[in-house]
Scaffold this motif. Structure first.
Motif, PDB file in Angstrom:
ATOM      1  N   LEU A 115       0.815  -1.211   0.000  1.00  0.00           N
ATOM      2  CA  LEU A 115       0.000   0.000   0.000  1.00  0.00           C
ATOM      3  C   LEU A 115       0.852   1.265   0.000  1.00  0.00           C
ATOM      4  N   VAL A 116       2.030   1.202   0.636  1.00  0.00           N
ATOM      5  CA  VAL A 116       2.935   2.352   0.653  1.00  0.00           C
ATOM      6  C   VAL A 116       3.490   2.640  -0.745  1.00  0.00           C
ATOM      7  N   VAL A 117       3.837   1.573  -1.487  1.00  0.00           N
ATOM      8  CA  VAL A 117       4.532   1.778  -2.770  1.00  0.00           C
ATOM      9  C   VAL A 117       3.605   1.808  -3.976  1.00  0.00           C
ATOM     10  N   LEU A 118       2.353   1.391  -3.835  1.00  0.00           N
ATOM     11  CA  LEU A 118       1.447   1.240  -4.984  1.00  0.00           C
ATOM     12  C   LEU A 118       1.464   2.434  -5.938  1.00  0.00           C
ATOM     13  N   SER A 119       1.203   3.594  -5.417  1.00  0.00           N
ATOM     14  CA  SER A 119       1.068   4.765  -6.301  1.00  0.00           C
ATOM     15  C   SER A 119       2.382   5.086  -7.005  1.00  0.00           C
ATOM     16  N   TRP A 120       3.503   4.813  -6.339  1.00  0.00           N
ATOM     17  CA  TRP A 120       4.806   5.132  -6.927  1.00  0.00           C
ATOM     18  C   TRP A 120       5.226   4.094  -7.953  1.00  0.00           C
ATOM     19  N   LEU A 121       4.760   2.876  -7.806  1.00  0.00           N
ATOM     20  CA  LEU A 121       5.010   1.870  -8.837  1.00  0.00           C
ATOM     21  C   LEU A 121       4.378   2.325 -10.147  1.00  0.00           C
ATOM     22  N   GLU A 122       3.191   2.896 -10.052  1.00  0.00           N
ATOM     23  CA  GLU A 122       2.484   3.364 -11.246  1.00  0.00           C
ATOM     24  C   GLU A 122       3.104   4.641 -11.796  1.00  0.00           C
ATOM     25  N   LYS A 123       3.391   5.601 -10.916  1.00  0.00           N
ATOM     26  CA  LYS A 123       3.932   6.886 -11.376  1.00  0.00           C
ATOM     27  C   LYS A 123       5.294   6.733 -12.039  1.00  0.00           C
ATOM     28  N   PHE A 124       6.131   5.887 -11.486  1.00  0.00           N
ATOM     29  CA  PHE A 124       7.483   5.714 -12.026  1.00  0.00           C
ATOM     30  C   PHE A 124       7.506   4.712 -13.180  1.00  0.00           C
ATOM     31  N   GLY A 125       6.451   3.920 -13.280  1.00  0.00           N
ATOM     32  CA  GLY A 125       6.412   2.898 -14.319  1.00  0.00           C
ATOM     33  C   GLY A 125       7.355   1.744 -14.022  1.00  0.00           C
ATOM     34  N   VAL A 126       7.377   1.319 -12.767  1.00  0.00           N
ATOM     35  CA  VAL A 126       8.315   0.288 -12.320  1.00  0.00           C
ATOM     36  C   VAL A 126       8.088  -1.026 -13.073  1.00  0.00           C
TER      37      VAL A 126
END
Length: 301
Positions: free
Chosen positions: A235-246
């Motif tokens: 839940l902490v990383v979800l939005s950043w996985l999407e924003k950065f395109g991990v």
């Protein structure tokens, strides 16, 4: 001579690991890997004595005489350019706040003032090291996290660490992101695990190893605590996985050794949110951190 040697150092809240590395082929010199465990809340001079011992043993065992520099992965908050420790109220290095660690090392090791000592975030070093170990990651967008006394993170795009811009959190850090009733690190860390276990059982454990051993012994609450941490991490990383395109997500740090108890819940939460990426556990995150640290000297001006 096609050799250029540096001392790579991984410093955590409870340990220091040192190795001499040939930075031209990114290999650890045989017999140079040395680790010491200690209490980072000891007085500064005692901590520095442990560091000195570990560094000198590593260099002596390597039989290398010409060391070109020293590169250190250090937990944050830390002014990596100036070498000043900014760690405060984190149950580690409580006597180091506002001290220049570069100067302390020059003095403790009796090094000349121009001897290169470079610092980088421990999670960034880990992530870079993992990229060096797996050439496939050099073409990908990678997010790496370190789970231990703290929660470290880095974002790497084609081998380059990214810490600014809208696609990553401020300074590329996630430990201080607002989460639930506090910040992410309150939940995703050894402290978070122990606090959760105590809140559920009333029992206070001394360290993460005790909790891990309970989980191995099939203690249901211990297993539940790890599973909940896996969900919290997702839940902490979800939005950043999407924003950065991990494309590749790598987990390291001491808690990674307990992945059998939290990885399924982490992956399940990603799937529930339609996130499909490669998730892996580092097989030797300390070596990765050391290689990542040493790579700083390759790109030094």
């Amino acid at each position: 001579m096609n050799e250029n040697y540096a001392v790579g150092i991984d410093i955590g809240g409870t340990h220091i690991t040192v190795a001499v590395i040939n930075i031209l082929d990114m290999k650890v010199i045989d017999f140079s890997l040395h680790k010491e465990c200690f209490d980072s809340n000891m007085p500064v001079e005692k901590v520095m004595a442990v560091w000195k011992k570990a560094i000198e043993i590593s260099i002596r065992n390597s039989k290398v005489e010409n060391i070109q520099g020293m590169a250190i992965c250090m937990p944050g908050p830390f002014d990596y350019e100036s070498g000043i420790c900014m760690i405060k109220d984190q149950s580690k290095y409580e006597h180091f706040y506002d001290l220049n660690v570069r100067d302390l090392l020059h003095e403790t090791l009796n090094l000349s003032s121009d001897f290169p000592i470079l610092f980088e975030n421990d999670a960034v070093c880990f992530g870079k090291g993992e990229v060096f170990k797996n050439a496939e990651n050099l073409s990908k967008k990678v997010m790496a996290v370190t789970l231990g006394t703290g929660l470290g993170a880095c974002f790497i795009d084609k081998g380059v660490s990214i810490s600014t811009g809208e696609s990553v959190p401020q300074d590329g850090e996630i430990w201080n992101l607002p989460y639930k009733n506090g910040i992410a690190e309150d939940y995703v860390s050894v402290r978070g695990l122990l606090n959760n276990y105590k809140s559920l059982t009333g029992k206070k454990l001394n360290n993460g190893l005790e909790l891990f051993n309970l989980a191995v012994a099939e203690d249901k609450i211990a297993i539940q605590v790890f599973e909940e941490m896996g969900e919290d991490l997702a839940l902490v990383v979800l939005s950043w996985l999407e924003k950065f395109g991990v494309e590749s997500f790598i987990i390291g740090g001491k808690i990674a050794n307990a992945s059998e108890f939290f990885l399924n819940s982490f992956n399940r939460k990603l799937k529930e949110n339609s996130i499909e990426i490669t998730v892996s556990i580092s097989a030797d995150n300390e070596i990765a951190a050391l290689l990542g640290a040493a790579s700083l000297l390759l790109t030094r001006d």
